[in-house]
Every structure is written in structure tokens, then in C-alpha cells.
Design a protein around this motif. Structure first.
Motif, PDB file in Angstrom:
ATOM      1  N   MET A   1      -0.053 -36.471  33.268  1.00  0.00           N
ATOM      2  CA  MET A   1       1.180 -36.010  32.667  1.00  0.00           C
ATOM      3  C   MET A   1       2.312 -36.908  33.140  1.00  0.00           C
ATOM      4  SD  MET A   1       2.990 -32.311  33.160  1.00  0.00           S
ATOM      5  CE  MET A   1       1.620 -31.548  32.372  1.00  0.00           C
ATOM      6  N   PRO A   2       3.146 -37.405  32.239  1.00  0.00           N
ATOM      7  CA  PRO A   2       4.268 -38.246  32.644  1.00  0.00           C
ATOM      8  C   PRO A   2       5.185 -37.502  33.603  1.00  0.00           C
ATOM      9  CG  PRO A   2       3.996 -38.247  30.252  1.00  0.00           C
ATOM     10  CD  PRO A   2       3.060 -37.224  30.804  1.00  0.00           C
ATOM     11  N   ALA A   3       5.822 -38.257  34.497  1.00  0.00           N
ATOM     12  CA  ALA A   3       6.700 -37.648  35.497  1.00  0.00           C
ATOM     13  C   ALA A   3       7.836 -36.864  34.866  1.00  0.00           C
ATOM     14  CB  ALA A   3       7.257 -38.730  36.419  1.00  0.00           C
ATOM     15  N   ALA A   4       8.248 -37.206  33.659  1.00  0.00           N
ATOM     16  CA  ALA A   4       9.360 -36.537  33.004  1.00  0.00           C
ATOM     17  C   ALA A   4       8.977 -35.157  32.471  1.00  0.00           C
ATOM     18  CB  ALA A   4       9.866 -37.394  31.852  1.00  0.00           C
ATOM     19  N   ARG A   5       7.700 -34.832  32.461  1.00  0.00           N
ATOM     20  CA  ARG A   5       7.194 -33.548  31.941  1.00  0.00           C
ATOM     21  C   ARG A   5       6.351 -32.923  33.033  1.00  0.00           C
ATOM     22  NH1 ARG A   5       2.542 -31.532  29.875  1.00  0.00           N
ATOM     23  NH2 ARG A   5       2.602 -30.239  28.017  1.00  0.00           N
ATOM     24  N   LYS A   6       6.780 -31.771  33.532  1.00  0.00           N
ATOM     25  CA  LYS A   6       6.082 -31.156  34.666  1.00  0.00           C
ATOM     26  C   LYS A   6       5.784 -29.693  34.356  1.00  0.00           C
ATOM     27  CE  LYS A   6       6.723 -29.870  39.461  1.00  0.00           C
ATOM     28  NZ  LYS A   6       7.722 -29.658  40.501  1.00  0.00           N
ATOM     29  N   ALA A   7       4.520 -29.320  34.452  1.00  0.00           N
ATOM     30  CA  ALA A   7       4.145 -27.920  34.266  1.00  0.00           C
ATOM     31  C   ALA A   7       4.641 -27.115  35.460  1.00  0.00           C
ATOM     32  CB  ALA A   7       2.639 -27.789  34.134  1.00  0.00           C
ATOM     33  N   VAL A   8       5.135 -25.926  35.173  1.00  0.00           N
ATOM     34  CA  VAL A   8       5.624 -25.018  36.207  1.00  0.00           C
ATOM     35  C   VAL A   8       4.660 -23.846  36.286  1.00  0.00           C
ATOM     36  CG1 VAL A   8       7.507 -23.487  36.901  1.00  0.00           C
ATOM     37  CG2 VAL A   8       8.016 -25.679  35.780  1.00  0.00           C
ATOM     38  N   HIS A   9       4.138 -23.604  37.476  1.00  0.00           N
ATOM     39  CA  HIS A   9       3.254 -22.469  37.719  1.00  0.00           C
ATOM     40  C   HIS A   9       3.961 -21.553  38.710  1.00  0.00           C
ATOM     41  CE1 HIS A   9       0.086 -24.512  35.541  1.00  0.00           C
ATOM     42  NE2 HIS A   9       0.403 -25.600  36.220  1.00  0.00           N
ATOM     43  N   ALA A  10       4.355 -20.385  38.260  1.00  0.00           N
ATOM     44  CA  ALA A  10       5.154 -19.467  39.067  1.00  0.00           C
ATOM     45  C   ALA A  10       4.254 -18.533  39.868  1.00  0.00           C
ATOM     46  CB  ALA A  10       6.076 -18.659  38.166  1.00  0.00           C
ATOM     47  N   PRO A  11       4.234 -18.644  41.195  1.00  0.00           N
ATOM     48  CA  PRO A  11       3.377 -17.775  41.992  1.00  0.00           C
ATOM     49  C   PRO A  11       3.758 -16.294  41.892  1.00  0.00           C
ATOM     50  CG  PRO A  11       4.689 -19.223  43.409  1.00  0.00           C
ATOM     51  CD  PRO A  11       4.960 -19.612  41.995  1.00  0.00           C
ATOM     52  N   GLY A  12       4.997 -15.996  41.518  1.00  0.00           N
ATOM     53  CA  GLY A  12       5.448 -14.621  41.385  1.00  0.00           C
ATOM     54  C   GLY A  12       5.159 -14.004  40.032  1.00  0.00           C
ATOM     55  N   ALA A  13       4.595 -14.774  39.123  1.00  0.00           N
ATOM     56  CA  ALA A  13       4.241 -14.282  37.781  1.00  0.00           C
ATOM     57  C   ALA A  13       2.725 -14.186  37.673  1.00  0.00           C
ATOM     58  CB  ALA A  13       4.784 -15.228  36.714  1.00  0.00           C
ATOM     59  N   PRO A  14       2.228 -13.369  36.754  1.00  0.00           N
ATOM     60  CA  PRO A  14       0.772 -13.302  36.577  1.00  0.00           C
ATOM     61  C   PRO A  14       0.212 -14.675  36.202  1.00  0.00           C
ATOM     62  CG  PRO A  14       1.871 -11.568  35.325  1.00  0.00           C
ATOM     63  CD  PRO A  14       2.936 -12.483  35.848  1.00  0.00           C
ATOM     64  N   ALA A  15      -0.986 -14.966  36.654  1.00  0.00           N
ATOM     65  CA  ALA A  15      -1.635 -16.238  36.345  1.00  0.00           C
ATOM     66  C   ALA A  15      -1.814 -16.375  34.836  1.00  0.00           C
ATOM     67  CB  ALA A  15      -2.988 -16.321  37.042  1.00  0.00           C
ATOM     68  N   PRO A  19      -5.170 -21.427  28.017  1.00  0.00           N
ATOM     69  CA  PRO A  19      -4.737 -22.820  28.156  1.00  0.00           C
ATOM     70  C   PRO A  19      -3.247 -22.979  27.884  1.00  0.00           C
ATOM     71  CG  PRO A  19      -5.898 -22.532  26.091  1.00  0.00           C
ATOM     72  CD  PRO A  19      -5.955 -21.221  26.808  1.00  0.00           C
ATOM     73  N   TYR A  20      -2.430 -22.491  28.817  1.00  0.00           N
ATOM     74  CA  TYR A  20      -0.985 -22.665  28.718  1.00  0.00           C
ATOM     75  C   TYR A  20      -0.399 -22.660  30.117  1.00  0.00           C
ATOM     76  CZ  TYR A  20      -0.601 -17.600  29.462  1.00  0.00           C
ATOM     77  OH  TYR A  20      -0.694 -16.337  29.978  1.00  0.00           O
ATOM     78  N   SER A  21       0.805 -23.187  30.244  1.00  0.00           N
ATOM     79  CA  SER A  21       1.543 -23.189  31.496  1.00  0.00           C
ATOM     80  C   SER A  21       2.635 -22.134  31.406  1.00  0.00           C
ATOM     81  CB  SER A  21       2.180 -24.563  31.730  1.00  0.00           C
ATOM     82  OG  SER A  21       1.182 -25.560  31.817  1.00  0.00           O
ATOM     83  N   HIS A  22       3.057 -21.610  32.566  1.00  0.00           N
ATOM     84  CA  HIS A  22       4.163 -20.648  32.561  1.00  0.00           C
ATOM     85  C   HIS A  22       5.392 -21.256  31.895  1.00  0.00           C
ATOM     86  CE1 HIS A  22       2.196 -18.515  36.149  1.00  0.00           C
ATOM     87  NE2 HIS A  22       2.119 -17.708  35.114  1.00  0.00           N
ATOM     88  N   ALA A  23       5.640 -22.514  32.207  1.00  0.00           N
ATOM     89  CA  ALA A  23       6.795 -23.220  31.652  1.00  0.00           C
ATOM     90  C   ALA A  23       6.531 -24.717  31.792  1.00  0.00           C
ATOM     91  CB  ALA A  23       8.070 -22.838  32.405  1.00  0.00           C
ATOM     92  N   VAL A  24       7.334 -25.509  31.105  1.00  0.00           N
ATOM     93  CA  VAL A  24       7.277 -26.958  31.238  1.00  0.00           C
ATOM     94  C   VAL A  24       8.701 -27.431  31.478  1.00  0.00           C
ATOM     95  CG1 VAL A  24       6.723 -29.144  30.120  1.00  0.00           C
ATOM     96  CG2 VAL A  24       5.246 -27.157  29.759  1.00  0.00           C
ATOM     97  N   LEU A  25       8.890 -28.145  32.572  1.00  0.00           N
ATOM     98  CA  LEU A  25      10.193 -28.686  32.943  1.00  0.00           C
ATOM     99  C   LEU A  25      10.259 -30.137  32.470  1.00  0.00           C
ATOM    100  CD1 LEU A  25      12.854 -28.282  34.536  1.00  0.00           C
ATOM    101  CD2 LEU A  25      11.619 -29.095  36.562  1.00  0.00           C
ATOM    102  N   VAL A  26      11.335 -30.477  31.774  1.00  0.00           N
ATOM    103  CA  VAL A  26      11.470 -31.815  31.220  1.00  0.00           C
ATOM    104  C   VAL A  26      12.785 -32.428  31.681  1.00  0.00           C
ATOM    105  CG1 VAL A  26      11.591 -33.167  29.110  1.00  0.00           C
ATOM    106  CG2 VAL A  26      10.187 -31.123  29.190  1.00  0.00           C
ATOM    107  N   ASP A  27      12.708 -33.637  32.174  1.00  0.00           N
ATOM    108  CA  ASP A  27      13.902 -34.404  32.506  1.00  0.00           C
ATOM    109  C   ASP A  27      14.225 -35.264  31.297  1.00  0.00           C
ATOM    110  OD1 ASP A  27      15.862 -36.115  33.395  1.00  0.00           O
ATOM    111  OD2 ASP A  27      14.852 -36.599  35.273  1.00  0.00           O
TER     112      ASP A  27
END
Length: 135
Positions: A1-15, A19-27
Motif C-alpha cells: 500500500m502506498p505511504a499516502a494511503r494507510k488502513a486504520v484498524h481501531a482497537p476500540g471498535a469491533p474487528a 474484507p474491509y478496513s475500519h477506515a483509510v487515512l489519505v494524505d
């Protein structure tokens, strides 16, 4: 995954249960542009007719169509940030999810929403749209 796109996995949210990520952070300073893809129904590009008897078959065609849209814009579906799956029968979600997962098998999948709807254009069972990073 390019550095500008980062999957976010929230430990405080249900797993994630698929095939999806909790969120995707993009610069956006380094990721480039965003491509907002219109929803794709399972139309064959050559005939313009709906293809696929099952929701899973239709989902495959929808994702192939989205891949073609991404390619035309100079990116790939693997750079999707968020995908929305619309279905007329959520009882078919497991089969659709299996097909969906095959398109994002190699890396961090995008954030995703699945919505049950009463009807879709041209009698389709599935429609899928996406927001994709370009650049």
C-alpha cells in the motif's frame, strides 16, 4: 500500500468481519487526486445488457466495470479508499463478500459500506461505487 494511503484498524471498535478496513487515512498532499466513481451495475460493456444470474456474478461484473473506470482515470481499484455495495437482497451478502474480497486480496482493503435497497436500475441485484486515490 502506498505511504499516502494507510488502513486504520481501531482497537476500540469491533474487528472487521470481512474484507474491509475500519477506515483509510489519505494524505492528499502525497496521494494526488481523488476519483469519485459513479455506481456501476452489472452491465456487459459490449452489449449493454445485465449479466449474471446471481448477486455474486453481478458483483464481479460491477467490480470489473469499476476497474475499467479506474484504469481510464490512471489508477486501479486496489487504490480504493471507500466502496459502497448496494444490494436488493442482503441474504446474498456472503456470496457477494467472497467475490468482493477476491478483488482486494493482496493488500489492505478499503473502507466499505453495504446497504440493502428496494430496487436498483434495470433490475440489477447489485450496484457498487467507489472513491479511489489517483496519482
Amino acid at each position: 500500500m502506498p505511504a499516502a494511503r494507510k488502513a486504520v484498524h481501531a482497537p476500540g471498535a469491533p474487528a472487521a468481519v470481512g474484507p474491509y478496513s475500519h477506515a483509510v487515512l489519505v494524505d492528499l498532499r502525497t496521494a494526488g487526486e481523488l476519483l469519485f466513481c459513479s455506481g456501476q451495475i452489472p452491465l456487459d460493456p459490449a452489449s449493454g445488457e445485465i449479466v449474471g444470474a446471481t448477486a455474486a456474478e453481478q458483483a464481479r461484473r460491477c467490480l470489473e466495470n469499476l476497474s475499467a473506470v479506474c484504469a481510464a482515470a490512471g489508477t486501479t481499484l486496489e487504490r480504493a479508499l471507500r466502496v459502497t455495495v448496494y444490494m436488493t437482497d442482503l441474504a446474498e451478502f456472503a456470496a457477494v463478500n467472497e467475490v468482493y474480497g477476491s478483488f482486494f486480496a493482496g493488500g489492505e482493503p478499503p473502507a466499505r459500506v453495504a446497504i440493502g435497497v428496494a430496487a436498483l436500475p434495470r433490475g440489477a441485484q447489485v450496484e457498487i461505487d467507489a472513491i479511489v486515490a489517483v496519482g
